[in-house]
Motif scaffolding. Structure first.
Motif: not given
Length: 367
Positions: A95, A118-119, A185, A252
């Motif tokens: 991201e 990253d997530s 997101r 998430f």
């Protein structure tokens, strides 16, 4: 999926008549705690001392900060971190944000910052740039250097949320064989306001779009919909099922965003039912679904996808009852810190979901 829902309505019909709902969505009496720090990056991790263009020398009258404190909590420092317990090969999506910040460098010009993670925040990287080198070549080199410096492979996908940076990010990504994905997101109070070059009241250089809503494509229509709610524990079960069975949808990590919610807190959502639930969920799965918003003034629901697309997702006839239901749903969403969900089912009375999206409706970052 056990849910308490308002009476369903057909999505296509703009003159819907609601009967009295069997239940009301109300904010839970359980406390909802949101941690005060909006930062998604922990500066107690491995921080590298910066040679940034934004760094300003301390004046002689300012107290000296120890080297250890500077590494941990210096707002002018840059971050380069990879969790040693994570397999680098498992990080396939990054991201990214690349934008000017409310900070002046020694030339009196706004600096730009590249933020990559990253997530799961197993990968975290930040770097400042002067405003005269902002182009796709700089970004291309920076992305490649992250891979080289941290020993991680280039990602398969990069998500970004500023439409104004689409050209630069797309060009830099594609030249490296990476698929760029527009998606909604920050680090503001904890970093920027403490930076020696911070400009209070500075307007953001690249504001986020709030596009005019468009008609919903035919392939995204459902047949019925209802406002629903689930205890947070049940939402977590749906997310676990999503990961375990590879159901259509997305989620998430709520804890990473600093949102603490009691398991019994009721989370508002929207259930959509259709006889073609699987095809609909598959089409929705190809979108970056961001949030759902009830517009009580116009009597409709908006679906936000990507970074600059909003659809008129559903309409209803405005009455005191329907307006009250929509207002209660929005109030419940606000009480949950913007947390809500979208569920696609074959029937509104079904306990199973064909698709489940955990969503978050937050105001845009101030920088």
């Amino acid at each position: 999926m056990a849910c308490l829902g308002f009476n369903p309505a057909k999505i296509r019909n703009q003159n819907l008549h609601y009967s009295k709902p069997s239940s009301k969505i109300v904010p839970s009496s359980k406390p909802i705690k949101i941690k005060p720090s909006p930062s998604q990056f922990s500066f107690k991790l491995h921080c590298l001392k910066s040679n940034s263009v934004s760094e300003a020398p301390l004046s002689p009258t300012e107290p000296q900060i120890s080297e250890q404190e500077e590494e941990v909590d210096d707002p002018a420092s840059e971050l380069s971190f990879l969790d040693p317990e994570i397999d680098p090969e498992s990080i396939t999506e990054w991201e990214l944000d690349f934008c000017s910040r409310p900070i002046l460098d020694i030339r009196g010009k706004k600096v730009w910052e590249l933020v990559v993670c990253d997530s799961t925040l197993s990968l975290q990287y930040t770097k400042f740039f002067p405003n005269n080198v902002i182009n796709s070549i700089t970004l291309n080199n920076a992305i490649a250097s992250i891979s080289d410096d941290l020993g991680v492979p280039l990602p398969e996908k990069i998500r970004y949320f500023r439409s104004q940076m689409q050209t630069i990010i797309t060009k830099a990504s594609k030249e490296l064989g990476i698929k760029p994905i527009p998606s909604k997101r920050e680090r503001y109070e904890t970093v920027y306001q403490r930076h020696p070059g911070f400009q209070k009241g500075a307007k953001p250089f690249l504001t986020l779009d709030n596009p005019f809503p468009m008609d919903l494509p035919d392939n995204l229509f459902g047949e019925k919909w209802a406002f629903v709610q689930l205890p947070f524990s049940a939402v977590q079960e749906e997310v676990a099922t999503l990961k375990r069975t590879f159901t259509f949808g997305a989620s998430f990590d709520v804890e990473l965003l600093g949102i603490e919610i009691d398991d019994k807190t009721l989370i508002p959502g929207l259930a959509v039912a259709t006889s073609r639930a699987k095809p609909l969920a598959a089409w929705m799965n190809g979108l970056e679904v961001c949030s759902i918003e009830a517009d009580t003034a116009r009597g409709c629901l908006y679906l936000s996808v990507g970074i600059s697309t909003r659809y008129i997702y559903a309409t209803y006839k405005k009455t005191p009852t329907t307006t009250g239901e929509a207002e209660a749903w929005e109030a419940a969403k606000k009480a949950c810190g913007g947390l809500h969900f979208l569920a696609i089912q074959e029937d509104l009375d079904s306990d199973d979901c064909v698709g489940f999206w955990l969503l978050l409706d937050l105001p845009p970052p101030p920088v």
